[in-house]
Design a protein around this motif. Structure first.
Motif, PDB file in Angstrom:
ATOM      1  N   VAL A  96       0.670  -1.137   0.112  1.00 43.30           N
ATOM      2  CA  VAL A  96       0.022  -0.104  -0.013  1.00 43.30           C
ATOM      3  C   VAL A  96       0.777   1.426   0.112  1.00 43.30           C
ATOM      4  O   VAL A  96       2.113   1.386   0.719  1.00 43.30           O
ATOM      5  CB  VAL A  96      -0.744  -0.033   1.294  1.00 43.30           C
ATOM      6  N   LEU A  97       0.428   2.145  -0.754  1.00 51.75           N
ATOM      7  CA  LEU A  97       0.864   3.365  -0.781  1.00 51.75           C
ATOM      8  C   LEU A  97       0.037   4.505  -0.240  1.00 51.75           C
ATOM      9  O   LEU A  97      -0.959   4.648  -0.858  1.00 51.75           O
ATOM     10  CB  LEU A  97       1.403   3.940  -2.332  1.00 51.75           C
ATOM     11  N   ASP A  98       0.395   5.225   0.816  1.00 55.86           N
ATOM     12  CA  ASP A  98      -0.284   6.056   1.429  1.00 55.86           C
ATOM     13  C   ASP A  98       0.530   7.684   1.163  1.00 55.86           C
ATOM     14  O   ASP A  98       1.563   7.834   1.602  1.00 55.86           O
ATOM     15  CB  ASP A  98      -0.152   5.853   2.982  1.00 55.86           C
ATOM     16  N   THR A  99      -0.291   8.406   0.502  1.00 56.30           N
ATOM     17  CA  THR A  99       0.523   9.533  -0.338  1.00 56.30           C
ATOM     18  C   THR A  99       0.698  10.684   0.735  1.00 56.30           C
ATOM     19  O   THR A  99       1.582  11.360   0.399  1.00 56.30           O
ATOM     20  CB  THR A  99      -0.190   9.876  -1.700  1.00 56.30           C
ATOM     21  N   LEU A 139      -3.581  -4.324   8.125  1.00 56.53           N
ATOM     22  CA  LEU A 139      -4.523  -5.430   7.072  1.00 56.53           C
ATOM     23  C   LEU A 139      -3.342  -5.688   6.012  1.00 56.53           C
ATOM     24  O   LEU A 139      -3.339  -6.980   5.443  1.00 56.53           O
ATOM     25  CB  LEU A 139      -5.296  -4.398   6.312  1.00 56.53           C
ATOM     26  N   ALA A 140      -2.200  -4.985   5.647  1.00 58.84           N
ATOM     27  CA  ALA A 140      -1.289  -5.307   4.360  1.00 58.84           C
ATOM     28  C   ALA A 140      -0.006  -5.841   4.923  1.00 58.84           C
ATOM     29  O   ALA A 140       0.404  -5.833   5.969  1.00 58.84           O
ATOM     30  CB  ALA A 140      -1.256  -3.696   3.881  1.00 58.84           C
ATOM     31  N   LYS A 141       0.580  -6.352   4.000  1.00 55.79           N
ATOM     32  CA  LYS A 141       2.200  -6.622   4.082  1.00 55.79           C
ATOM     33  C   LYS A 141       2.934  -5.601   4.363  1.00 55.79           C
ATOM     34  O   LYS A 141       3.762  -5.695   5.198  1.00 55.79           O
ATOM     35  CB  LYS A 141       2.333  -7.653   2.884  1.00 55.79           C
ATOM     36  N   LYS A 142       2.814  -4.542   3.498  1.00 58.03           N
ATOM     37  CA  LYS A 142       3.788  -3.304   3.585  1.00 58.03           C
ATOM     38  C   LYS A 142       2.971  -2.196   3.317  1.00 58.03           C
ATOM     39  O   LYS A 142       1.924  -2.002   2.592  1.00 58.03           O
ATOM     40  CB  LYS A 142       4.823  -3.492   2.726  1.00 58.03           C
ATOM     41  N   VAL A 143       3.382  -1.230   3.879  1.00 53.93           N
ATOM     42  CA  VAL A 143       2.624   0.261   3.718  1.00 53.93           C
ATOM     43  C   VAL A 143       3.925   1.485   3.696  1.00 53.93           C
ATOM     44  O   VAL A 143       4.693   1.225   4.661  1.00 53.93           O
ATOM     45  CB  VAL A 143       1.646   0.794   5.000  1.00 53.93           C
ATOM     46  N   ILE A 144       4.034   1.838   2.675  1.00 55.35           N
ATOM     47  CA  ILE A 144       4.635   3.201   2.558  1.00 55.35           C
ATOM     48  C   ILE A 144       3.905   4.289   2.437  1.00 55.35           C
ATOM     49  O   ILE A 144       3.135   4.560   1.828  1.00 55.35           O
ATOM     50  CB  ILE A 144       5.661   2.914   0.919  1.00 55.35           C
TER      51      ILE A 144
END
Length: 285
Positions: free
Chosen positions: A137-140, A154-159
């Motif tokens: 997931v990308l959180d801008t 929820l996710a594997k990875k968040v940037i």
């Protein structure tokens, strides 16, 4: 999840003053904006905290009068959580609600607070995305980090990308943002998303959450040029959620129409309004 310093808002100030009025020497209140409760003491016109800091009752009375800001207690003094950013020219504050606080940026409130709290607002945004343990997931726009934290559960990875280091300074004080700095699957990048996005490989993300400040503050983050970059970095069958604001209001409706048009011109499919979440959902198909 506990913050490093005691934090108070007018909600806790009211409770403290009510207990003092009842002549209680010891009583419980929250020093982390209602996450937990701790025992404090009243003596000789001062509140004595568990960490031995003392706060004059007059300062608690001043906090009660201020509905717009949270206060941090440092070395027996209370300070409003307000930071001016030389980089953006924005003033940021930590603004109290009955639960998790929101923030203001340049005078604009960053979360919905009417009949909803910021954490529920965040969950509504994410509920449309179908994030799984395999998702990248990308959180801008990081802000207080609520979106990144919830997505990381929820996710594997968040940037998560943040242009303004002042936002991180406030998040580090906010008790509800502490997991942002503890969860191993969150990566924080300081920079302008318009430039940072170009550094990622195409089709890097399964989901993108684009939650920019108000268009009057950051109109460039609603541009077709940025949408094109987001489209390229999204995997095939990936999903974009774009938070905009209340579509029922005239300004929100107008902005939403423009966003939908530009997203479609960029190549996104099944672009549709999500009124409950105050945004737009778009697919790369």
């Amino acid at each position: 999840m506990k913050a490093s310093f005691p934090i108070l808002s007018h909600y806790q100030a009211k409770e403290i003053l009510e207990n003092v009025k009842q002549n209680k020497k010891f009583f419980y209140t929250s020093l982390d904006l209602e996450i937990s409760r701790e025992k404090v003491k009243y003596e000789n016109g001062k509140i004595i905290l568990p960490d031995k800091q003392t706060v004059p009752l007059k300062e608690i009375e001043n906090i009660l009068k201020d509905k717009a800001k949270c206060y941090v207690i440092l070395e027996n003094k209370t300070y409003p959580i307000v930071i001016f950013s030389e980089k953006t020219g924005w003033v940021r504050t930590l603004k109290p609600t009955k639960g998790a606080p929101t923030s203001t940026v340049g005078g604009f409130i960053m979360h919905r607070t009417k009949n909803i709290d910021p954490l529920k607002d965040t969950k509504l945004k994410l509920s449309k995305l179908k994030i799984t343990k395999k998702s990248i997931v990308l959180d801008t726009c990081l802000g207080l980090g609520y979106t990144a934290i919830e997505a990381a559960r929820l996710a594997k990875k968040v940037i998560s990308v943040e242009i303004d280091e002042a936002a991180l300074k406030i998040a580090k004080l906010n008790p509800y943002s502490q997991e942002l700095f503890q969860m191993e699957n969150i990566e924080i990048i300081i920079g302008d998303i318009q430039q940072v996005i170009k550094k990622f490989k195409d089709e890097s993300f399964t989901h993108i959450i684009h939650d920019p400040p108000n268009m009057r503050l950051a109109g460039e983050l609603y541009s077709k040029k940025l949408y094109q970059e987001l489209y390229k970095k999204l995997k095939f069958r990936g999903i974009l959620f774009h938070y905009i604001g209340n579509p029922e209001k005239r300004q929100g409706s107008s902005i939403t129409k423009g966003v939908i048009r530009r997203l479609k011109e960029t190549g996104f499919k099944k672009v549709k309004k999500e009124p409950q979440a105050f945004g737009v959902l778009a697919y790369k198909l």
